[in-house]
Design an enzyme around this catalytic site. Structure first.
Site, PDB file in Angstrom:
ATOM      1  CG  ASP A 210      10.233   0.325  11.994  1.00 36.72           C
ATOM      2  OD1 ASP A 210      10.923  -0.108  11.048  1.00 36.72           O
ATOM      3  OD2 ASP A 210      10.744   0.757  13.045  1.00 36.72           O
ATOM      4  CB  SER A 234      15.098   1.626  10.552  1.00 37.21           C
ATOM      5  OG  SER A 234      14.263   0.586  11.004  1.00 37.21           O
ATOM      6  CD  GLN A 284      12.949  -0.519   7.903  1.00 33.66           C
ATOM      7  OE1 GLN A 284      13.192  -1.674   8.225  1.00 33.66           O
ATOM      8  NE2 GLN A 284      12.211   0.292   8.645  1.00 33.66           N
TER       9      GLN A 284
END
Length: 299
Positions: A210, A234, A284
């Site tokens: 991330d 996110s 993502q």
């Protein structure tokens, strides 16, 4: 546990953070980050959810993929509760569903699939040729270099020590200065030794995925998180685990963003070992809003 910022202490703190506590047959609790302020880092929730799911699967079944949706921003003021549903245990695969919540409100849903190791055909995309990590500045050194572009009110947050050492290959793109193609290449590692348990390395890798992924779609637009010019979050996150690796050795995170629009950006990542093995991939989609400058907002 020491409160200094030595590599050993930072890594020990990360391992403590990701070591979830069993509170029921299929229920676990994730610790809050000591001294954390504001919203929980998404990689922490993913890694703790994965660690919880792995505790309910036979050790001979390794996670090969996880898919997560972020529902609400978590608060670093509270621990996180994880409840596991054992949806499937077949001859070769197992599947687990995880709900992460704080104070009774879901903040993330995650599904993970596990597979018994077996032989098969193989191929992989080659690792790009990039400078070695020894020839690059780490993130802390780059923050010091670019500190003048960071608003005073954000400098304390930006200057926090990270548990992982991160070295961007293109610092100007990382800082939102150069523009260019929507791609980033970043070396990362745990700066102190980790236990030999592969589950620990998978949790730390999930945590790391991330880091630079969402920022990739801001590169062509010369936007930087450091300046407060972007509001981002996110929306979903996926990781595929392909091969064995250690996170206490350097790994190269190669990310690109094929699309951005409608206040969202889509990003993909490939993770390589130093010897060129492709060991994991990620994807993502995130919220990307450009913040108005103060004088524009007041006009």
């Amino acid at each position: 546990m020491s409160d200094d910022n030595s590599p050993e202490s930072l890594v020990a703190g990360l391992l403590h953070l990701l070591d979830v506590e069993r509170v029921g047959d299929d229920a676990f609790r994730g610790r809050r980050k000591p001294g954390g302020i504001g919203r929980v880092y998404g990689g922490q929730v993913i890694a703790q959810a994965l660690a919880s799911a792995e505790r309910t699967v036979d050790p001979d079944r390794e996670v090969h993929s996880l898919h997560a949706y972020f529902l609400r921003g978590g608060s670093e003021d509270h621990e996180i509760d994880f409840v596991i549903a054992r949806d499937f245990d077949g001859g070769s695969f197992s599947n687990r569903r995880v709900v992460a919540s704080q104070q009774g409100r879901p903040i993330l849903n995650l599904t993970a699939s596990f597979h018994k190791r077996e032989p098969g055909v193989s191929h992989a995309m080659e690792m790009p040729v990039v400078p070695q990590p020894e020839d690059l500045l780490n993130e802390a050194q780059l923050r010091d270099k670019y500190i003048e572009m960071v608003p005073p009110e954000m400098r304390a947050l930006i200057s926090q020590f990270r548990a992982l050492e991160v070295k961007p290959v293109n610092p100007a793109a990382w800082a939102g200065l150069s523009g260019g193609e929507p791609k980033l290449e970043t070396w990362f590692r745990a700066p102190a030794a980790l236990p030999d348990d592969p589950r620990v390395h998978r949790a730390v890798l999930a945590y790391a995925t991330d880091y630079s992924l969402l920022g990739t779609c801001t590169v062509p637009h010369k936007l930087s998180w450091m300046t407060g010019a972007v509001q981002g979050a996110s929306l979903d996150h996926a990781v595929w685990f392909h091969d064995d690796f250690r996170v206490d050795d350097w790994l190269l995170y190669v990310t690109d963003s094929p699309w951005a629009g409608r206040a969202r950006g889509f990003n993909r990542g490939r993770i390589y070992t130093r010897d060129g093995r492709l060991v994991a991939e990620s994807a993502q989609e995130g919220l990307i809003r450009v913040r108005k400058k103060k004088d524009e907002a007041e006009s």
